[in-house]
Design an enzyme around this catalytic site. Structure first.
Site, mmCIF file in Angstrom:
data_model
loop_
_atom_site.group_PDB
_atom_site.id
_atom_site.type_symbol
_atom_site.label_atom_id
_atom_site.label_comp_id
_atom_site.label_asym_id
_atom_site.label_seq_id
_atom_site.Cartn_x
_atom_site.Cartn_y
_atom_site.Cartn_z
ATOM 1 C CG ASP A 71 45.992 57.125 54.536
ATOM 2 O OD1 ASP A 71 45.264 57.690 53.874
ATOM 3 O OD2 ASP A 71 47.255 57.845 54.873
ATOM 4 C CB THR A 129 47.497 64.685 55.108
ATOM 5 O OG1 THR A 129 47.994 62.958 55.529
ATOM 6 C CG2 THR A 129 49.324 65.863 55.480
ATOM 7 C CD GLU A 182 48.599 58.992 51.193
ATOM 8 O OE1 GLU A 182 48.312 58.597 52.529
ATOM 9 O OE2 GLU A 182 48.304 60.105 50.824
HETATM 10 C C1 LIP Z 1 42.544 61.606 52.031
HETATM 11 C C2 LIP Z 1 41.440 61.846 51.677
HETATM 12 C C3 LIP Z 1 40.803 62.725 51.177
HETATM 13 C C4 LIP Z 1 40.850 63.568 50.211
HETATM 14 C C5 LIP Z 1 42.381 64.197 50.301
HETATM 15 C C6 LIP Z 1 43.531 62.719 49.983
HETATM 16 P P1 LIP Z 1 45.321 61.806 52.881
HETATM 17 O O1 LIP Z 1 43.823 61.351 52.097
HETATM 18 O O2 LIP Z 1 41.130 60.783 52.335
HETATM 19 O O3 LIP Z 1 39.554 62.625 51.430
HETATM 20 O O4 LIP Z 1 40.103 64.287 49.997
HETATM 21 O O5 LIP Z 1 42.946 64.388 49.144
HETATM 22 O O6 LIP Z 1 43.498 61.695 49.212
HETATM 23 O O7 LIP Z 1 46.285 61.929 51.349
HETATM 24 O O8 LIP Z 1 45.246 62.909 54.095
HETATM 25 O O9 LIP Z 1 45.665 60.358 52.885
#
Ligand code: LIP
Length: 288
Positions: free
Chosen positions: A89, A94, A69
């Site tokens: 990821d 996050t 990512e």
């Molecule tokens: C997150 C996703 C989550 C989504 C967030 C974000 P990250 O990934 O797991 O489902 O709602 O917007 O994309 O950015 O925390 O790796």
């Protein structure tokens, strides 16, 4: 299946090792940077964990390739070839991590010939290690997983996410999807804040169907295999075959439930992960 078992065990050990970095930073003050929107956050811990994971894999498997990512956010293209490829990821959830909302996961998938051979989702704060190997079943901390037997949408708990999009079209589409599902009715709608853990809850049978428009391949490459190896059905939101680069997914306890959700939810336009690198390479801005 056995061909990649050593890599799987390596990946599980690496996820545990990397989680120590996440957990150490979890309760500390964080410097937050923004990516595609005021809700698309990244921290130095995300970046450090991805570097740790990739360098450890490279030391052991120098010929393998990566889709990470934060590497993509820094400008690397999303290219999935037939070569062994780790899809990473470093911190899924996050926003949760920044707020100390205790659902943050390290998601690691491993693909060969463009097919995911194993998936690992480690929910660090919960100490829940979800894993699956193609043809070998799905597990939570070593215990086999099985999706619910639910075939009636009206008896379902639905899981989804309101991602990082804040434009009117995306938000109106997402909220009208939730409204239509609630009016069916369904038993409830939930969102944990990490797509990877959301989908693993389908594999446990604790929820019955997950759908999402706008997530990325690294959010779900591991957990889609975990759901299918737990007996679940995975497809695109339009009912077609799942494509991890399309940024649209339904993961369900049964085909009946998956198809019913596909009839109700509408997608909003979002560029494929493997489409145009400029969609990802967004200069970081200081967050709050
Ligand atoms: C997150 C996703 C989550 C989504 C967030 C974000 P990250 O990934 O797991 O489902 O709602 O917007 O994309 O950015 O925390 O790796």
């Amino acid at each position: 299946m056995a061909q990649w078992t050593e890599c799987l065990q390596f990946g599980i050990r690496l996820a545990r090792e990397a989680s120590q970095v996440v957990l150490e930073a979890f309760h500390q003050q964080k410097d937050v940077m923004l990516k595609s929107s005021p809700a698309d956050l990244v921290t130095e811990t995300d970046q450090a964990v991805e570097k740790l994971i990739i360098s450890s894999i490279r030391d052991t498997y120098p010929e393998h390739r990566f889709i990470g990512e934060e590497s993509v956010a820094a400008g690397e293209p999303v290219v999935l070839t037939d070569s062994p490829t780790w899809i990473i990821d470093p911190i899924d959830g996050t926003v949760n991590f920044v707020h100390r909302f205790p659902f943050v996961a390290i998601s690691i998938a491993f693909a060969v010939n463009k097919q995911v051979e194993f998936g690992i989702v480690y929910s660090c704060v919960e100490d829940k290690m979800y894993s699956a190997q193609r043809g070998g079943g799905a597990f939570l901390n070593g215990v086999p997983l099985q999706v619910s037997a639910q075939k009636d949408i009206h008896q379902c708990v639905v899981v989804t996410e309101i991602g990082a999009e804040r434009d009117d079209l995306s938000l109106s589409t997402m909220t009208s999807n939730i409204y239509r599902l609630l009016k069916l009715p369904v038993h409830g709608v939930r969102a944990v804040g990490t797509a990877a853990v959301d989908m693993c809850l389908i594999a446990t049978g604790g929820a019955d169907v997950y759908y999402h428009i706008g997530m990325h391949c690294w959010d779900i490459a591991a957990s889609t295999l975990i759901v299918s190896e737990a007996g679940g059905v995975v497809m695109d939101t339009d009912g077609s075959q799942f494509d991890m680069m399309s940024r649209k997914v339904i993961a369900a306890s049964s085909a009946a439930v998956a198809n019913r959700v596909s009839q109700v939810v509408q997608a909003f336009p979002c560029p494929r992960d493997d489409e145009d690198p400029s969609n990802h390479n967004i200069p970081l801005q200081n967050g709050h």
